[in-house]
Design a protein around this motif. Structure first.
Motif, short mmCIF file in Angstrom:
data_model
loop_
_atom_site.label_atom_id
_atom_site.label_comp_id
_atom_site.label_asym_id
_atom_site.label_seq_id
_atom_site.Cartn_x
_atom_site.Cartn_y
_atom_site.Cartn_z
N GLU A 230 0.85 -1.20 0.00
CA GLU A 230 0.00 0.00 0.00
C GLU A 230 0.88 1.25 0.00
O GLU A 230 1.10 1.87 1.03
N PRO A 231 1.41 1.63 -1.14
CA PRO A 231 2.38 2.74 -1.18
C PRO A 231 1.83 4.08 -0.69
O PRO A 231 2.59 4.90 -0.18
N ASP A 232 0.53 4.32 -0.84
CA ASP A 232 -0.02 5.61 -0.45
C ASP A 232 -0.46 5.66 1.02
O ASP A 232 -0.86 6.72 1.52
N ALA A 233 -0.41 4.53 1.69
CA ALA A 233 -0.84 4.48 3.09
C ALA A 233 0.15 5.20 3.99
O ALA A 233 1.36 5.17 3.75
N VAL A 234 -0.37 5.86 5.04
CA VAL A 234 0.53 6.46 6.03
C VAL A 234 1.21 5.33 6.80
O VAL A 234 0.63 4.26 7.02
N LEU A 235 2.44 5.55 7.22
CA LEU A 235 3.20 4.52 7.92
C LEU A 235 2.56 4.14 9.26
O LEU A 235 2.55 2.98 9.65
N PHE A 236 2.07 5.15 9.95
CA PHE A 236 1.53 4.91 11.29
C PHE A 236 0.03 5.21 11.27
O PHE A 236 -0.38 6.37 11.16
N CYS A 237 -0.78 4.14 11.36
CA CYS A 237 -2.22 4.27 11.21
C CYS A 237 -2.93 3.72 12.45
O CYS A 237 -2.33 3.01 13.26
N PRO A 238 -4.23 4.02 12.60
CA PRO A 238 -4.98 3.55 13.77
C PRO A 238 -5.13 2.03 13.79
O PRO A 238 -5.12 1.38 12.74
N HIS A 240 -7.52 -1.13 15.55
CA HIS A 240 -8.75 -1.48 16.25
C HIS A 240 -8.43 -2.38 17.43
O HIS A 240 -7.40 -3.07 17.46
N ARG A 241 -9.30 -2.40 18.42
CA ARG A 241 -9.05 -3.23 19.60
C ARG A 241 -9.08 -4.73 19.27
O ARG A 241 -8.67 -5.56 20.09
N SER A 242 -9.56 -5.09 18.08
CA SER A 242 -9.54 -6.49 17.65
C SER A 242 -8.16 -6.91 17.16
O SER A 242 -7.98 -8.00 16.64
N ASN A 243 -7.16 -6.04 17.31
CA ASN A 243 -5.78 -6.28 16.91
C ASN A 243 -5.61 -6.29 15.40
O ASN A 243 -4.77 -7.01 14.85
N LYS A 244 -6.41 -5.47 14.72
CA LYS A 244 -6.27 -5.27 13.29
C LYS A 244 -6.25 -3.78 13.01
O LYS A 244 -6.83 -3.00 13.76
N ILE A 245 -5.56 -3.37 11.93
CA ILE A 245 -5.59 -1.95 11.59
C ILE A 245 -7.01 -1.57 11.21
O ILE A 245 -7.74 -2.37 10.60
N THR A 246 -7.43 -0.38 11.60
CA THR A 246 -8.80 0.06 11.32
C THR A 246 -9.07 0.04 9.83
O THR A 246 -10.09 -0.46 9.37
N SER A 247 -8.15 0.57 9.06
CA SER A 247 -8.23 0.55 7.60
C SER A 247 -6.92 1.10 7.05
O SER A 247 -6.18 1.79 7.74
N VAL A 248 -6.64 0.74 5.82
CA VAL A 248 -5.49 1.35 5.14
C VAL A 248 -5.89 2.77 4.79
O VAL A 248 -6.83 2.99 4.04
N THR A 249 -5.20 3.73 5.37
CA THR A 249 -5.63 5.11 5.24
C THR A 249 -4.52 6.02 4.74
O THR A 249 -3.34 5.74 4.97
N GLU A 250 -4.92 7.05 4.06
CA GLU A 250 -3.98 8.08 3.61
C GLU A 250 -4.06 9.31 4.51
O GLU A 250 -3.37 10.30 4.28
N VAL A 251 -4.89 9.24 5.54
CA VAL A 251 -5.08 10.37 6.47
C VAL A 251 -4.19 10.17 7.69
O VAL A 251 -4.29 9.15 8.37
N PRO A 252 -3.30 11.11 8.00
CA PRO A 252 -2.42 10.98 9.17
C PRO A 252 -3.21 10.88 10.46
O PRO A 252 -4.31 11.43 10.59
N MET A 253 -2.66 10.19 11.43
CA MET A 253 -3.27 10.11 12.75
C MET A 253 -3.25 11.50 13.40
O MET A 253 -2.36 12.30 13.16
N SER A 254 -4.23 11.74 14.24
CA SER A 254 -4.33 13.04 14.91
C SER A 254 -3.25 13.18 15.97
O SER A 254 -2.69 12.19 16.45
#
Length: 345
Positions: A230-238, A240-254
């Protein structure tokens, strides 16, 4: 009142409303000339200052030197730090300049008021705050605790603190990093194409190299999270408590989410004692802690001021010296003189 143009008809003096509105509109159109943080700060200062002028029947724009003095003393009465008061004065000055007005801060009366506020604060014991340093031993402890964790949050947090310490990047700069910014050196270590920083804004950008261990921790996180493709994904993403990334996102974490990484790190380190502060800030690790700690570690190893400034993209020596002043204190010429072995009796 989330836009500067919304202030243009409020608390104005004289009959230059139309011209002032046009200049403020042009200022808003070109807001990309300023960093998002500077723009947010400006709007916040404007809201506070405008509210004060309304409550005290003063003019907001243009602001007279007398009103500016009273406003700064008002901030002092609220217990605001001298650095905060200086920011208010500087941003209101910037607003006046971009509106084609003479900034009230150029008045000798306002200059004296600022000096009085600073002198009073220093004599009363105020000191400039500094982030609690996050140093190499702290990184080593976190590395030992989290490197084999089955939890994605631990792997992400560990990769984040490794990159933060190794690059000395600011928190907002770390949040913008994407998978496509990664390349490999001949020996396999990671090189990050940062692009731009707060103080370096040029087409060539800057690059940051990671050590072998930091490269390994970053790749452990990327592979575990499934971000390699996922080249466009931010390196550090949210996560989920289920131990999975919330989603592959291009939006930086707050910023609050990134600050939570440092709070979790502090809890794990078991160093919950609070550092005494003047204003209740910087009592634990925070977004600037890795920059401070890395700078201090380099100073302890005898790395030159120029090299440290280059690593941290500082443009003002005094900023760095505030971070390493405790480290440098015992390197002074007088200490060396007093501790010479051949000092005559």
């Amino acid at each position: 009142m989330n836009d500067i143009s919304g202030f243009s008809g409020l608390a104005l003096s004289g009959g230059a409303g139309d011209d002032l509105t046009a200049k403020l509109a042009a200022f808003v159109r070109h807001r990309e000339a300023f960093s998002p943080n500077t723009w947010r700060q400006l709007l916040s200062v404007m809201r506070i200052c405008w509210r004060w002028t309304q409550e005290n029947r003063r003019s907001f724009l243009p602001m007279s030197p007398e009103d500016m003095q009273d406003y700064l003393f008002y901030l002092e009465s609220l217990g605001r730090s001298t650095s905060t008061i200086s920011v208010h004065a500087a941003l209101m000055s910037m607003l006046h300049r971009n509106a084609g007005l003479v900034p009230p801060t150029v008045s000798p009366d306002v200059v004296r008021a600022k000096k009085k506020i600073n002198r009073t604060a220093v004599i009363s014991g105020e000191r400039t705050g500094q982030a609690v340093p996050f140093c190499r031993p702290d990184l080593n402890r976190l590395d030992a605790a989290w490197k084999s964790s089955p939890r994605l949050q631990h792997l992400r947090d560990l990769a984040f603190v490794h990159v933060a310490y190794s690059t000395l990047l600011r928190m907002s700069e770390l949040s913008r990093l994407r998978v496509r910014d990664i390349s490999r050196a001949a020996d396999g270590r990671i090189i990050l194409d940062v692009g731009w920083t707060k103080t370096i804004l040029q087409s060539g950008g800057i690059v940051k190299a990671l050590s072998a261990r930091s490269s390994e921790r970053l790749m452990d996180w990327i592979n575990a999270a499934g971000l390699a493709g996922e080249p466009d994904a931010v390196l550090f993403c949210p996560i989920h408590r289920s131990n999975k990334i919330t989603s592959v996102t291009e939006v930086p974490m707050s910023a609050p989410c990134l600050e939570d990484i440092w709070r979790r790190a502090r809890r794990l380190a078991g160093e919950m004692h609070r550092v005494k502060t003047n204003k209740g800030r910087y009592s634990s690790w925070s977004g600037h802690s890795a920059r401070v700690g890395a700078a201090q570690d380099m100073a302890r190893k005898g790395i030159s001021i120029a090299q440290i400034m280059q690593e941290g993209t500082w443009t003002q020596t005094q900023t760095l010296m505030r971070y390493i002043r405790m480290v440098e204190a015992h390197k002074g010429a007088m200490v060396g003189l007093m501790e010479m072995d051949n000092w005559p009796d």
